[in-house]
Design a protein around this motif. Sequence first.
Motif, PDB file in Angstrom:
ATOM      1  N   LEU A 146       0.830  -1.205   0.000  1.00  0.00           N
ATOM      2  CA  LEU A 146       0.000   0.000   0.000  1.00  0.00           C
ATOM      3  C   LEU A 146       0.864   1.255   0.000  1.00  0.00           C
ATOM      4  CD1 LEU A 146      -2.713  -1.044   2.624  1.00  0.00           C
ATOM      5  CD2 LEU A 146      -2.877  -1.137   0.129  1.00  0.00           C
ATOM      6  N   GLN A 147       2.161   1.085  -0.253  1.00  0.00           N
ATOM      7  CA  GLN A 147       3.103   2.198  -0.179  1.00  0.00           C
ATOM      8  C   GLN A 147       2.785   3.302  -1.174  1.00  0.00           C
ATOM      9  OE1 GLN A 147       6.981   1.288  -1.738  1.00  0.00           O
ATOM     10  NE2 GLN A 147       7.984   3.004  -0.727  1.00  0.00           N
ATOM     11  N   ILE A 148       2.349   2.939  -2.382  1.00  0.00           N
ATOM     12  CA  ILE A 148       2.164   3.922  -3.451  1.00  0.00           C
ATOM     13  C   ILE A 148       0.808   4.604  -3.271  1.00  0.00           C
ATOM     14  CG2 ILE A 148       1.973   4.255  -5.944  1.00  0.00           C
ATOM     15  CD1 ILE A 148       3.880   1.896  -6.302  1.00  0.00           C
ATOM     16  N   ARG A 149       0.823   5.843  -2.818  1.00  0.00           N
ATOM     17  CA  ARG A 149      -0.417   6.559  -2.513  1.00  0.00           C
ATOM     18  C   ARG A 149      -1.123   7.046  -3.771  1.00  0.00           C
ATOM     19  NH1 ARG A 149       0.029  10.198   2.845  1.00  0.00           N
ATOM     20  NH2 ARG A 149      -2.196  10.209   2.343  1.00  0.00           N
ATOM     21  N   ASP A 150      -0.358   7.403  -4.788  1.00  0.00           N
ATOM     22  CA  ASP A 150      -0.925   7.815  -6.076  1.00  0.00           C
ATOM     23  C   ASP A 150       0.141   7.576  -7.127  1.00  0.00           C
ATOM     24  OD1 ASP A 150      -3.268   9.839  -7.328  1.00  0.00           O
ATOM     25  OD2 ASP A 150      -1.358   9.876  -8.377  1.00  0.00           O
ATOM     26  N   SER A 151      -0.220   6.817  -8.153  1.00  0.00           N
ATOM     27  CA  SER A 151       0.789   6.437  -9.149  1.00  0.00           C
ATOM     28  C   SER A 151       0.706   7.254 -10.424  1.00  0.00           C
ATOM     29  CB  SER A 151       0.626   4.954  -9.503  1.00  0.00           C
ATOM     30  OG  SER A 151      -0.571   4.751 -10.249  1.00  0.00           O
ATOM     31  N   MET A 152      -0.237   8.189 -10.512  1.00  0.00           N
ATOM     32  CA  MET A 152      -0.454   8.876 -11.778  1.00  0.00           C
ATOM     33  C   MET A 152      -0.073  10.352 -11.752  1.00  0.00           C
ATOM     34  SD  MET A 152      -4.032   7.088 -12.996  1.00  0.00           S
ATOM     35  CE  MET A 152      -3.820   7.580 -14.711  1.00  0.00           C
ATOM     36  N   CYS A 153       0.269  10.873 -10.604  1.00  0.00           N
ATOM     37  CA  CYS A 153       0.643  12.283 -10.512  1.00  0.00           C
ATOM     38  C   CYS A 153       2.048  12.475 -11.085  1.00  0.00           C
ATOM     39  CB  CYS A 153       0.602  12.755  -9.059  1.00  0.00           C
ATOM     40  SG  CYS A 153       1.043  14.490  -8.844  1.00  0.00           S
ATOM     41  N   GLY A 154       2.172  13.377 -12.050  1.00  0.00           N
ATOM     42  CA  GLY A 154       3.458  13.590 -12.707  1.00  0.00           C
ATOM     43  C   GLY A 154       4.285  14.691 -12.076  1.00  0.00           C
ATOM     44  N   ARG A 171      11.495  -2.853 -19.720  1.00  0.00           N
ATOM     45  CA  ARG A 171      10.715  -2.125 -20.717  1.00  0.00           C
ATOM     46  C   ARG A 171       9.605  -1.371 -19.988  1.00  0.00           C
ATOM     47  NH1 ARG A 171       6.108  -3.052 -23.962  1.00  0.00           N
ATOM     48  NH2 ARG A 171       5.837  -5.140 -23.069  1.00  0.00           N
ATOM     49  N   ILE A 172       9.696  -0.067 -19.986  1.00  0.00           N
ATOM     50  CA  ILE A 172       8.757   0.783 -19.255  1.00  0.00           C
ATOM     51  C   ILE A 172       7.841   1.475 -20.260  1.00  0.00           C
ATOM     52  CG2 ILE A 172       8.550   2.694 -17.605  1.00  0.00           C
ATOM     53  CD1 ILE A 172      11.495   2.089 -16.832  1.00  0.00           C
ATOM     54  N   GLY A 173       6.574   1.605 -19.913  1.00  0.00           N
ATOM     55  CA  GLY A 173       5.612   2.237 -20.802  1.00  0.00           C
ATOM     56  C   GLY A 173       6.039   3.633 -21.206  1.00  0.00           C
ATOM     57  N   ASP A 181       3.682   2.710 -14.295  1.00  0.00           N
ATOM     58  CA  ASP A 181       4.576   1.596 -14.600  1.00  0.00           C
ATOM     59  C   ASP A 181       5.917   1.746 -13.879  1.00  0.00           C
ATOM     60  OD1 ASP A 181       5.645  -0.664 -15.763  1.00  0.00           O
ATOM     61  OD2 ASP A 181       5.391   0.001 -17.830  1.00  0.00           O
ATOM     62  N   ILE A 182       6.511   2.933 -13.956  1.00  0.00           N
ATOM     63  CA  ILE A 182       7.837   3.099 -13.371  1.00  0.00           C
ATOM     64  C   ILE A 182       7.791   3.019 -11.850  1.00  0.00           C
ATOM     65  CG2 ILE A 182       7.790   5.636 -13.277  1.00  0.00           C
ATOM     66  CD1 ILE A 182      10.769   5.528 -14.148  1.00  0.00           C
ATOM     67  N   LEU A 183       6.693   3.502 -11.236  1.00  0.00           N
ATOM     68  CA  LEU A 183       6.606   3.422  -9.774  1.00  0.00           C
ATOM     69  C   LEU A 183       6.506   1.979  -9.298  1.00  0.00           C
ATOM     70  CD1 LEU A 183       4.436   6.213  -8.139  1.00  0.00           C
ATOM     71  CD2 LEU A 183       6.900   6.089  -8.464  1.00  0.00           C
ATOM     72  N   VAL A 184       5.667   1.188  -9.954  1.00  0.00           N
ATOM     73  CA  VAL A 184       5.534  -0.208  -9.543  1.00  0.00           C
ATOM     74  C   VAL A 184       6.859  -0.941  -9.709  1.00  0.00           C
ATOM     75  CG1 VAL A 184       4.434  -2.419 -10.085  1.00  0.00           C
ATOM     76  CG2 VAL A 184       3.057  -0.328  -9.991  1.00  0.00           C
ATOM     77  N   ARG A 185       7.530  -0.732 -10.827  1.00  0.00           N
ATOM     78  CA  ARG A 185       8.794  -1.428 -11.062  1.00  0.00           C
ATOM     79  C   ARG A 185       9.883  -0.980 -10.074  1.00  0.00           C
ATOM     80  NH1 ARG A 185       8.738  -4.455 -15.625  1.00  0.00           N
ATOM     81  NH2 ARG A 185       6.935  -4.142 -16.992  1.00  0.00           N
ATOM     82  N   ARG A 189      11.949  -3.098  -6.659  1.00  0.00           N
ATOM     83  CA  ARG A 189      13.380  -3.049  -6.314  1.00  0.00           C
ATOM     84  C   ARG A 189      13.609  -2.410  -4.950  1.00  0.00           C
ATOM     85  NH1 ARG A 189      16.942  -2.211 -11.721  1.00  0.00           N
ATOM     86  NH2 ARG A 189      15.786  -3.669 -13.040  1.00  0.00           N
ATOM     87  N   ASN A 190      12.525  -2.221  -4.196  1.00  0.00           N
ATOM     88  CA  ASN A 190      12.624  -1.668  -2.841  1.00  0.00           C
ATOM     89  C   ASN A 190      13.125  -0.229  -2.842  1.00  0.00           C
ATOM     90  OD1 ASN A 190      11.678  -2.726  -0.475  1.00  0.00           O
ATOM     91  ND2 ASN A 190      13.706  -3.138   0.364  1.00  0.00           N
ATOM     92  N   GLN A 191      12.789   0.519  -3.878  1.00  0.00           N
ATOM     93  CA  GLN A 191      13.183   1.918  -3.970  1.00  0.00           C
ATOM     94  C   GLN A 191      12.493   2.735  -2.868  1.00  0.00           C
ATOM     95  OE1 GLN A 191      15.232   3.827  -5.877  1.00  0.00           O
ATOM     96  NE2 GLN A 191      14.533   5.601  -4.709  1.00  0.00           N
ATOM     97  N   PRO A 192      13.246   3.478  -2.049  1.00  0.00           N
ATOM     98  CA  PRO A 192      12.599   4.353  -1.056  1.00  0.00           C
ATOM     99  C   PRO A 192      11.750   5.422  -1.736  1.00  0.00           C
ATOM    100  CG  PRO A 192      14.958   4.081  -0.583  1.00  0.00           C
ATOM    101  CD  PRO A 192      14.718   3.510  -1.943  1.00  0.00           C
ATOM    102  N   MET A 193      10.575   5.646  -1.197  1.00  0.00           N
ATOM    103  CA  MET A 193       9.669   6.673  -1.717  1.00  0.00           C
ATOM    104  C   MET A 193       9.109   7.467  -0.547  1.00  0.00           C
ATOM    105  SD  MET A 193       7.477   4.524  -4.572  1.00  0.00           S
ATOM    106  CE  MET A 193       8.306   3.383  -5.705  1.00  0.00           C
TER     107      MET A 193
END
Length: 244
Positions: A146-154, A171-173, A181-185, A189-193
Amino acid sequence: MHNPCALIPVYNHEAAVPAVVHRLLASGLPCLLVDDGSSPACATVLAQLATLDKVALLTLPANQGKGGAVMIGFREAARRGYTHALQVDADGQHDLREVSTFLEASRTHPNALICGYPQYDDSVPKGRLYARYLTHVWVWINSLSLQIRDSMCGFRVYPLPPVLALMDSARIGKRMDFDSDILVRLSWRNQPMRWLPTKVHYPADGLSHFRMFHDNALISSMHARLFFGMLVRAPMILWRRWQA
């Protein structure tokens, strides 16, 4: 080291982009404009902006899509010696008074991806708003979190090294599927956000390149692709998080 720039993909936003650039320059942030195959009228405006101090222009011969333009911009920003890139939309919907807050968070946490989650006013199209909720659910499933609060805000500050490493191996959209796409990928990889609220306004006379049927189909395809990718990677994803 923390040496950020603003990265602005532009496709026919000649009316809105000058104000965006001037606000970013007033914040002390150099700007990298990526002309994503714009019309001659927009290209002329961008060429004029590129004569300003601390503004650089990268012109693509053909439209690559938002994600394609941003990823080409990431590589160019790194080539120019920047360590971080603040992704900003060219249409003026982001509240650029918050730039300093995002940059300060990035300076304090240089390895983290600083992400905005939108605070909408009444200008948001209802169809777009409701569709985002469905995307949120799929993103939570596909990221096993549930880490990603919003995946579409640029509106984000990306640390460039982990982003470039991901781009070199996945291969990223390249179009409207890019932001999710890039946030999920990266989460795989356990990227801190880190997440900061950001006000979003849709100008009444604003130009949107979102194509309701085509781009929703593209995003649905992305979710399906990520779902099966998650199933394959699930043991590794969970192992990495257990070790963190």
